[in-house]
Design an enzyme around this catalytic site. Structure first.
Site, PDB file in Angstrom:
ATOM      1  N   LYS A  20      14.645  33.626  94.063  1.00 25.07           N
ATOM      2  CA  LYS A  20      16.111  33.516  94.143  1.00 25.07           C
ATOM      3  C   LYS A  20      16.732  34.469  95.175  1.00 25.07           C
ATOM      4  CE  LYS A  20      16.797  31.951  89.375  1.00 25.07           C
ATOM      5  NZ  LYS A  20      17.643  32.086  88.185  1.00 25.07           N
ATOM      6  N   ASP A  31      24.038  29.605  87.620  1.00 25.97           N
ATOM      7  CA  ASP A  31      23.801  30.204  86.301  1.00 25.97           C
ATOM      8  C   ASP A  31      25.110  30.589  85.602  1.00 25.97           C
ATOM      9  OD1 ASP A  31      21.049  29.951  86.325  1.00 25.97           O
ATOM     10  OD2 ASP A  31      20.719  31.902  87.263  1.00 25.97           O
TER      11      ASP A  31
END
Ligand code: ATR
Length: 281
Positions: A71, A108
């Site tokens: 990420k 997220d």
């Protein structure tokens, strides 16, 4: 559904990748919405990540999700980032733009908030929220909560210094509270969220007293194996509203699906059931 030569392509990059639930979630939606498209798991060694970001658009991919440990690399490799991704310092949703450049988002925070809003529509957002943990998930959740307008986040982490680093990135709306002062952090709070690995299968339990949390407070555990953690069972026994971790995972998939396949996919009880079946030992 049978694919045509014009099928839309997307996938998820991680290392390892076999544990990822994303192919099951996107695969379910592709079937449900009868889309001529495919979403594939791509196990990419960290040494090859830069080349993959070059290669995937050339192979016709419209975009891809990014999971551990890529990420932060994804954050570096995209050409443009959303404000949320910048705040979190990590990218989990990459989209190839018409000019070939790469757009990076982090879904997220969206996934966390969308599941909370859907599960407890009137959750008390006018009061401080307590967050346990200071890893990547906590960072996304702090971003989501502050953007949603909670007045402050009380952040507790076993390693206090890590909480302080996280808090410093968000300014004075995050107050670091000592891990041992949990009761104090819950007094008057509207929401308690566990972002640590405590309570997960094969991990130590989360030992916490919920007495100080007001009766209309909400307890959210992002752990989803098991789905009903001891924390949620304890909260339910006190008649507190509970939110499990699976919905966050399902909702965080929506922004990518919309960008790549053009449908605002919905998180339904049937999708829940289909993914839960996969989680059973
Ligand atoms: P993620 O990026 O998925 O959020 P992470 O960066 O591995 O995960 O963070 C895991 C969180 O669980 C951290 O807040 C960690 O606390 P530390 O920063 O002190 O390591 C917390 N955690 C893990 N095991 C723990 C334990 N036994 N007791 C308390 N906290 C724990």
């Amino acid at each position: 559904m049978t694919l045509s030569g014009a099928a839309k392509l997307a996938g998820v990059i991680g290392w390892p990748i076999a544990h990822s639930r994303s192919p099951a979630i996107h695969g379910y939606w592709l079937e449900q919405y009868q889309i001529d498209g495919a979403y594939v798991p791509l196990g990419i060694d960290p040494n090859n990540i830069d080349q993959m970001f070059d290669a995937l658009p050339k192979l016709g991919f419209r975009g891809w999700n990014v999971t551990l440990p890529h990420k932060e690399s994804a954050f570096r490799l995209v050409h443009e980032r959303t404000q949320t991704a910048t705040e979190i310092g990590a990218v989990n949703t990459v989209t190839v733009q018409p000019d070939g450049s790469l757009h990076g988002d982090n879904s997220d925070a969206f996934g966390f908030m969308a599941h909370l809003d859907q599960s407890v529509p009137g959750w008390p957002k006018d009061r401080p929220a307590a967050v346990l943990g200071a890893g990547g998930a906590a960072r996304a959740i702090c971003s989501g909560l502050l953007q949603a307008g909670v007045p402050s986040v009380r952040l507790l982490n076993r390693t206090r210094a890590r909480a302080e680093t996280l808090a410093a990135a968000f300014g004075d709306r995050i107050e670091v509270v000592d891990w041992t002062e949990c009761g104090q952090a819950l007094a008057g709070a509207g929401l308690l969220t566990n972002t640590t690995s405590l309570g997960m299968t094969k991990q130590p339990p989360l030992e916490i007293e919920l007495d100080e949390l007001p009766g209309d407070g909400v307890v959210y555990d992002i752990v989803y194996v098991p789905l009903e953690t001891d924390l949620l069972a304890q909260a339910r026994a006190r008649d507190l509203a509970c939110v499990d971790g699976l919905g966050m995972l399902l909702h965080q998939a929506r922004p990518g699906f919309h960008r790549w396949f053009g449908v605002d996919a919905q998180v339904t009880p049937d999708l829940h059931q289909s993914v839960i079946k996969d989680l059973l030992p």
